[in-house]
Design a protein around this motif. Structure first.
Motif, PDB file in Angstrom:
ATOM      1  N   TRP A 508      41.382  89.557  48.534  1.00 31.66           N
ATOM      2  CA  TRP A 508      41.450  88.499  49.686  1.00 31.66           C
ATOM      3  C   TRP A 508      42.214  89.055  50.850  1.00 31.66           C
ATOM      4  CZ3 TRP A 508      39.297  83.730  49.941  1.00 31.66           C
ATOM      5  CH2 TRP A 508      39.232  83.126  48.857  1.00 31.66           C
ATOM      6  N   PHE A 512      40.929  88.688  54.321  1.00 28.65           N
ATOM      7  CA  PHE A 512      41.257  86.820  55.864  1.00 28.65           C
ATOM      8  C   PHE A 512      42.943  87.325  54.879  1.00 28.65           C
ATOM      9  CE2 PHE A 512      41.567  82.410  54.003  1.00 28.65           C
ATOM     10  CZ  PHE A 512      41.785  82.374  55.821  1.00 28.65           C
ATOM     11  N   GLU A 514      44.886  86.382  57.586  1.00 19.70           N
ATOM     12  CA  GLU A 514      46.031  85.517  57.802  1.00 19.70           C
ATOM     13  C   GLU A 514      46.304  84.793  57.019  1.00 19.70           C
ATOM     14  OE1 GLU A 514      42.852  85.640  58.696  1.00 19.70           O
ATOM     15  OE2 GLU A 514      42.385  85.858  60.881  1.00 19.70           O
ATOM     16  N   VAL A 538      35.081  83.818  52.867  1.00 18.40           N
ATOM     17  CA  VAL A 538      35.723  84.134  54.011  1.00 18.40           C
ATOM     18  C   VAL A 538      35.072  83.649  54.980  1.00 18.40           C
ATOM     19  CG1 VAL A 538      36.813  86.114  55.861  1.00 18.40           C
ATOM     20  CG2 VAL A 538      36.936  85.677  52.915  1.00 18.40           C
ATOM     21  N   LYS A 541      34.596  80.276  56.237  1.00 20.50           N
ATOM     22  CA  LYS A 541      35.945  80.061  56.548  1.00 20.50           C
ATOM     23  C   LYS A 541      35.548  80.484  58.817  1.00 20.50           C
ATOM     24  CE  LYS A 541      39.602  82.159  58.239  1.00 20.50           C
ATOM     25  NZ  LYS A 541      39.591  83.333  59.507  1.00 20.50           N
ATOM     26  N   THR A 542      35.373  81.795  58.603  1.00 18.74           N
ATOM     27  CA  THR A 542      34.201  82.413  59.349  1.00 18.74           C
ATOM     28  C   THR A 542      33.825  81.121  60.488  1.00 18.74           C
ATOM     29  OG1 THR A 542      35.120  84.209  59.232  1.00 18.74           O
ATOM     30  CG2 THR A 542      33.462  84.220  61.224  1.00 18.74           C
ATOM     31  N   GLU A 551      41.151  76.857  62.933  1.00 14.75           N
ATOM     32  CA  GLU A 551      41.033  77.077  61.450  1.00 14.75           C
ATOM     33  C   GLU A 551      41.429  76.569  60.699  1.00 14.75           C
ATOM     34  OE1 GLU A 551      41.365  80.808  60.763  1.00 14.75           O
ATOM     35  OE2 GLU A 551      40.393  81.050  63.179  1.00 14.75           O
ATOM     36  N   ILE A 557      40.300  75.959  52.494  1.00 17.99           N
ATOM     37  CA  ILE A 557      39.816  76.931  51.618  1.00 17.99           C
ATOM     38  C   ILE A 557      39.487  76.868  50.029  1.00 17.99           C
ATOM     39  CG2 ILE A 557      41.282  79.603  51.327  1.00 17.99           C
ATOM     40  CD1 ILE A 557      39.909  79.086  54.393  1.00 17.99           C
TER      41      ILE A 557
END
Length: 577
Positions: A508, A512, A514, A538, A541-542, A551, A557
């Motif tokens: 993770w 990711f 962040e 991921v 999410k992108t 974001e 998530i």
């Protein structure tokens, strides 16, 4: 933002945010536009410089590329679309033509046959992974690699890639590698004169350079030659009728070629490169192919006409991106052992020692376990780190409906691999992905043709594994369907289980960064995901970040995780008994 804190996506986002502004359009509604003036270039200089360095383009081109990503949102677009979003006239946008062409040359933008632009799938995949796309170098290619890339370009032409761009890329590969057998053949028959003229060409930008084609065949005939090479490389046959090329040529060009062919006025015909093919023992004028002697010359580097194999694709180790993989202790020990054995000095010494003792010297490895646990990616990273290319066996092409053809295909594959082992500085890896499709349990008392063919293929592979002088790695999700005879012939067998909670946390954080440590811990504890499933989350999410310009929250998530699990409840460790 400091350069050390920048990523590809964060730099693109900063540029888009800085350039965005609202304006009331003719329909009296506020619309989003983007500015691209000197003041903007100055204000986002660090981000533009970062992208320019990562993509090997100029800062102005980097800013334009970032805006195009936001405007297009992975859809096709025209020059008019971009000029409107930049709130400038089409005439003024002509001053950006140089930048547009530069982005094309870097393959960050593609143009289709209808004049529309789009961002290629390979570029999009890199962006999803927060990586810069780098156009593959054309230096140091073998004939087999050139043929593989030619086939890939024609598949892109099928999807709409501009024919001229594809042709220039194919020309560039031959011009940059004049010592390959395909380039020598093209030079000999004046299809494309490489000779001394190649010294004028910068191999990294071969298709953008000035080159004198006056002593070479026309663009249409060169394109036809490449198309026939692609057909033979991909299908193991090059016997053609003109309808086969209808997707590759504009209608007028195809009509001109066909007319010249009927009058036997093509230069390819005059030089006996293209000849009539036979059907039922008789030459048929509407059926043609490359002359066998010419194919022999083209494929000389691959072992000649009968040694080439369309069932395999070459993956160069230099094209493989570095990727951090996280394993549990048992897998990590086995992978580290293999990495050490595949280093050139150790591989050679161990193989020589085995030969002296009369033992089999080939390395055979089986990676098995659940989907998405990193089996195939581990092979890629072993190849990358050891400097070994991969020959990927295509099982779907190995198997044929015609009696005896599947066995012939498999023998040709191993014959080609032996040739590659003999001629390569570093022994390549022969990879059978999802090996259960061909390494399955043999049928006792097989009576029907399919079962007999399956058993025949497996007997060929068993014998080839006995005689192997190179490296064979097979991956499979289904070990119950693997024949015991194959199990015995695999020197190393590595089981890939779903990662532990600790390993999932590392995955993770790697994919990711962040996430806080606590968020990564929560996700790894709550969701029993493989590395492939984490990557899917991921990626989602992108894509969301690119489309919406913001974001997603941690709860978003978690929602993506729930969707990835197809409705499964979160995984939680039981406490107590």
């Amino acid at each position: 933002m400091a350069e050390t804190d920048m990523t590809i996506l964060s730099a693109i986002e900063s540029i888009v945010d800085a350039s965005r502004f609202e304006k009331t359009a003719k329909n009296k509604k506020d619309e989003i536009y983007f500015k691209m003036d000197d003041e903007l270039l100055l204000s986002i200089h660090p981000e533009a410089a970062f992208l320019a360095k990562e993509f090997s383009i100029t800062e102005k081109q980097a800013v334009l590329f970032a805006i195009i990503i936001e405007v297009s949102q992975e859809e096709e677009f025209t020059v008019k679309d971009i000029s409107r979003k930049l709130d400038i006239s089409y005439i003024r946008f002509l001053s950006y033509e140089e930048e547009i062409h530069a982005l094309e040359h870097a393959w960050l933008l593609r143009r289709d046959r209808w004049g529309k632009y789009y961002i290629g799938k390979d570029v999009s995949r890199c962006l999803e992974k927060n990586k810069a796309y780098k156009r593959p170098s054309v230096k140091g290619l073998s004939t087999f690699t050139i043929l593989s890339r030619i086939s890939r370009l024609f598949r892109n032409v099928d999807d709409g890639l501009d024919r001229y761009m594809a042709l220039m890329e194919m020309d560039g590969m031959l011009l940059a590698n004049p010592e390959t057998s395909i380039a020598k053949t093209a030079n000999k028959y004046k299809i494309l004169r490489t000779g001394d003229a190649v010294q004028q060409v910068d191999p990294d930008e071969s298709w953008t350079c000035e080159y004198d084609y006056s002593d070479s065949m026309s663009m249409a005939e060169r394109f036809l030659f490449y198309a026939m090479c692609h057909k033979y490389h991909s299908n193991d046959t090059d016997e053609c009728r003109w309808w086969y090329f209808r997707e590759y040529f504009a209608s007028s060009d195809l009509e001109d070629l066909q007319s010249a062919y009927k009058d036997e006025e093509l230069e390819l015909q005059e030089k006996k490169v293209l000849v009539y093919a036979s059907q039922d023992g008789m030459l048929v004028k509407d059926l043609f192919k490359l002359d066998d002697s010419v194919k022999e010359e083209i494929l000389a580097d691959c072992g000649g006409l009968h040694e080439s194999s369309p069932m395999a694709g070459l993956i160069q180790h230099s094209s493989l991106a570095k990727k951090d993989l996280f394993y549990d202790d048992a897998v990590s020990r086995n992978v580290d052992l293999l990495a050490g054995l595949l280093s050139e000095s150790r591989f050679t010494s161990v193989r020589d020692a085995l030969k002296k003792k009369g033992m089999r010297s080939g390395f055979t490895c089986l990676f098995y376990g659940a989907p998405g646990t990193g089996k195939t990616e581990t092979v890629y990273q072993l190849a990358r780190n050891s400097g070994r290319d991969i020959i990927m066996a295509d099982v779907s092409k190995l198997k044929s409906m015609w009696v005896g053809e599947s066995e012939k295909n498999l023998k040709n594959l191993f014959s080609m691999y032996r040739k590659a082992v003999k001629e390569s500085k570093m022994t390549p890896i022969l990879l059978f992905n999802e090996a259960d499709a061909i390494f399955g349990v043999r049928k006792n008392g097989a009576e029907n043709a399919v079962d007999k063919m399956e058993n025949s293929l497996q007997n060929i592979i068993l014998q080839e594994m006995e005689d192997l002088q190179g490296i064979l790695i097979a991956t499979t999700n289904l070990t119950d369907n693997l024949d015991k005879a194959f199990e015995r012939r695999f020197l190393y067998k590595v089981r890939f289980d779903k990662p532990s909670v600790e390993s999932r946390g590392k995955i993770w954080k790697s994919m990711f960064p962040e996430l806080s440590d606590e968020e990564a811990r929560q996700l790894s504890a709550d969701y029993d995901f493989s590395g492939g499933q984490i990557e899917n989350v991921v990626r989602k999410k992108t894509v969301r970040s690119l489309l919406l310009g913001s974001e997603p929250s941690f709860e978003d998530i978690r929602q993506y995780c729930a969707e990835e699990g197809l409705g499964d409840k979160p995984f939680r460790r039981r406490i107590g008994f």
